[in-house]
Design a protein around this motif. Structure first.
Motif, short mmCIF file in Angstrom:
data_model
loop_
_atom_site.label_atom_id
_atom_site.label_comp_id
_atom_site.label_asym_id
_atom_site.label_seq_id
_atom_site.Cartn_x
_atom_site.Cartn_y
_atom_site.Cartn_z
N ARG A 166 0.83 -1.20 0.00
CA ARG A 166 0.00 0.00 0.00
C ARG A 166 0.86 1.25 0.00
N GLU A 170 -2.49 5.52 1.65
CA GLU A 170 -3.46 4.47 1.99
C GLU A 170 -3.23 3.98 3.42
N CYS A 171 -1.97 3.85 3.83
CA CYS A 171 -1.67 3.44 5.20
C CYS A 171 -2.17 4.48 6.20
#
Length: 190
Positions: A166, A170-171
């Protein structure tokens, strides 16, 4: 000038207006580079010239609310300037810190084809995708209809999340979602 993070919008408006007001053969073959920290940026026509005649580059097209318009630009490190100077290109350093690269008349198409270039530029510009804004989830709009999540359930979600595949954004969004779930758990316990 950090253009999208609070730059002087009057200056940005002037840059975009100058890019759109290209008159004559000599003006149309100029790539204008503006300093932005340790980078140079080229906007609109200058970005197109750079990508078409000098070097392919990542192009960004982004809507700028304060200008009420989308803007196309590229950027590269100041230390890479020589890679963008082709044989026969004139380089002019301006007092405001910007740089003008005048493409060689032999590299640039004849003056009679300048109208065709404008059509090519517009087609190129319109086919560029708009950069997506990273939209933070509207946590306050959600209703507390979610069932409480156990700490074990949250641990399982964290362990199952494929962090290595990711993007950092996104994290970060995943972490914000977990944080939101924990906050809702606390509210429901009260």
């Amino acid at each position: 000038m950090v253009f999208f993070e609070g730059a002087d919008m009057a200056q940005m408006a002037d840059i975009i207006a100058a890019e759109k007001a290209r008159n004559g053969f000599d003006a149309q073959r100029e790539i204008r580079l503006y300093g932005d920290g340790s980078f140079y940026r080229a906007y609109e026509w200058s970005a197109w010239l750079c990508c078409r005649y000098v070097r392919q580059n990542k192009v960004t097209r982004r809507f700028v609310k304060l200008l009420d318009s989308d803007v196309v630009y590229i950027g590269f490190p100041r230390t890479s300037l020589q890679k963008y100077v082709l044989d026969g290109t004139e380089v002019e350093e301006c007092e405001d810190g910007s740089v003008v690269l005048r493409l060689s008349a032999t590299l640039f198409p004849p003056e009679s084809e300048c109208e065709v270039l404008s059509v090519d530029f517009e087609a190129w510009r319109e086919h560029l995708p708009m950069a997506e804004k990273i939209v933070q989830k509207q946590i306050t709009d959600k209703q507390p209809t979610v069932q409480p999540v156990s700490p074990t359930g949250i641990m399982q979600q964290v362990l199952m999340f494929p962090i290595e595949s990711r993007s950092p954004i996104e994290c970060m969004l995943f972490l914000a979602e977990i944080k939101h779930k924990l906050a809702q758990n606390d509210k429901m316990k009260m």
